[in-house]
Write an enzyme that holds these catalytic residues in place. Structure first.
Site, short mmCIF file in Angstrom:
data_model
loop_
_atom_site.label_atom_id
_atom_site.label_comp_id
_atom_site.label_asym_id
_atom_site.label_seq_id
_atom_site.Cartn_x
_atom_site.Cartn_y
_atom_site.Cartn_z
N GLU A 39 -9.35 -25.73 18.21
CA GLU A 39 -8.93 -27.14 18.09
C GLU A 39 -8.75 -27.55 16.64
O GLU A 39 -7.95 -28.45 16.34
CB GLU A 39 -9.96 -28.06 18.77
CG GLU A 39 -10.05 -27.87 20.28
CD GLU A 39 -11.03 -26.79 20.71
OE1 GLU A 39 -11.32 -25.88 19.90
OE2 GLU A 39 -11.50 -26.85 21.86
N VAL A 46 -10.66 -18.90 14.58
CA VAL A 46 -10.69 -17.94 13.47
C VAL A 46 -12.12 -17.88 12.97
O VAL A 46 -12.65 -18.86 12.45
CB VAL A 46 -9.73 -18.38 12.34
CG1 VAL A 46 -9.85 -17.44 11.14
CG2 VAL A 46 -8.29 -18.41 12.82
N GLU A 47 -12.75 -16.71 13.17
CA GLU A 47 -14.15 -16.57 12.76
C GLU A 47 -14.24 -15.99 11.35
O GLU A 47 -13.24 -15.65 10.73
CB GLU A 47 -14.88 -15.72 13.80
CG GLU A 47 -14.87 -16.42 15.15
CD GLU A 47 -15.59 -15.68 16.25
OE1 GLU A 47 -15.89 -14.48 16.09
OE2 GLU A 47 -15.87 -16.33 17.28
N CYS A 105 -15.75 -27.90 22.45
CA CYS A 105 -17.15 -28.06 22.03
C CYS A 105 -17.37 -29.49 21.53
O CYS A 105 -16.42 -30.26 21.34
CB CYS A 105 -17.51 -27.04 20.94
SG CYS A 105 -16.92 -27.49 19.30
N1 THU Z 1 -14.58 -22.07 20.31
C1 THU Z 1 -13.39 -22.74 20.15
O1 THU Z 1 -12.48 -22.24 19.47
N2 THU Z 1 -13.23 -23.93 20.76
C2 THU Z 1 -14.17 -24.51 21.57
O2 THU Z 1 -14.02 -25.65 21.94
C3 THU Z 1 -15.35 -23.72 21.97
C4 THU Z 1 -15.69 -22.62 21.03
C5 THU Z 1 -14.74 -20.78 19.64
C6 THU Z 1 -15.63 -20.82 18.43
C7 THU Z 1 -16.10 -19.40 18.34
O3 THU Z 1 -15.14 -18.66 17.61
C8 THU Z 1 -16.09 -18.90 19.78
O4 THU Z 1 -15.32 -19.85 20.52
C9 THU Z 1 -17.48 -18.81 20.38
O5 THU Z 1 -18.18 -20.00 20.22
#
Ligand code: THU
Length: 239
Positions: free
Chosen positions: A57, A45-46, A88
């Site tokens: 996660e 969710v951005e 990440c």
């Molecule tokens: N993102 C995740 O949701 N999980 C990860 O482990 C890698 C990155 C999302 C964060 C952001 O909304 C998008 O991927 C680009 O980085």
């Protein structure tokens, strides 16, 4: 425990489609198998304030606790193509705490263990070595997670190494008169510096906290009204 990777991946893909990604257009979905067999999910969710982005996660870990806690056994995290995605760096730390070194993370050609994704992980033992403190919020043992919110914590002073410390124990029973609840101690508390620390140890476990001072006087440090038979409320700074 049998891990059905195909259905875990399917749940991750379904959840990926629900992600909110106006900034990156990079939806992520994750599904996790919990040690009691539950399957939970999360999506990213951005936010216009870009640094606030919640990774999939993060949602998963919130779903884990919101649905009863426990330890993660396996996760599948996917990108928009439905292919396995590596968590990440920040999320590896988050997953470590709720799955431990043996958590399996779907990867190609085969799943990887958390201990491979986050070798030499930082954790509570590193802090405890320096602070000398034992216990804390994260230390409800996984096998006791199902008792969270139940039972009663009794907080009391004790002598350790010639000094007065505070500790407590977590008792199964809520002490309701006439109830046929199970009785017995679930967990002994660590040695803590003061009453407030012992109360805090208790509140992580249950909303029912009874402080028993050195004279045996009872006071209520739990949520809500003191139950019958406990004459006063405990106030920080008093004992
Ligand atoms: N993102 C995740 O949701 N999980 C990860 O482990 C890698 C990155 C999302 C964060 C952001 O909304 C998008 O991927 C680009 O980085």
């Amino acid at each position: 425990m049998e891990i059905d990777w195909a259905s875990l991946r399917a749940a991750a893909i379904e959840t990926m489609r629900l992600a909110y990604t106006p900034i990156s257009d990079f939806p992520v979905g994750v599904a996790g198998l919990v040690d009691d067999g539950r399957v939970i999910v999360g999506c990213n969710v951005e936010n216009a304030s870009i640094g606030m982005t919640l990774c999939a996660e993060c949602g998963l870990i919130s779903a884990l606790y919101a649905s009863g806690g426990g330890q993660l056994v396996a996760i599948s995290c996917v990108d928009a193509a439905g292919a396995p995605l590596m968590p990440c760096g920040r999320c590896r730390q988050l997953l470590w705490e709720h799955g431990g070194p043996d958590l399996l993370v779907e990867a190609l050609p085969q799943p990887l263990r958390m201990s491979e994704l986050l070798p030499h992980a930082f954790g509570y033992p590193d802090m405890d070595r320096v602070t000398g403190r034992v216990g804390g919020a994260a230390d409800v043992p996984p096998e006791l997670a199902k008792w969270r919110g139940r039972g009663t914590v009794f907080v009391h002073p004790d002598i350790s190494g010639g000094e007065t410390i505070w500790t407590g124990y977590w008792e199964r029973s809520s002490g309701e008169p006439g109830s046929a609840e199970e009785k017995g101690i679930l967990e002994e508390g660590p040695n803590l510096a003061n009453t407030a620390a012992a109360v805090a140890w208790g509140l992580v476990r249950t909303p029912r906290i009874v402080v028993v001072d050195a004279q045996g006087n009872l006071s209520w440090a739990g949520e809500g009204e003191a139950p019958e038979g406990i004459p006063q409320r405990w106030e920080e700074g008093r004992s």
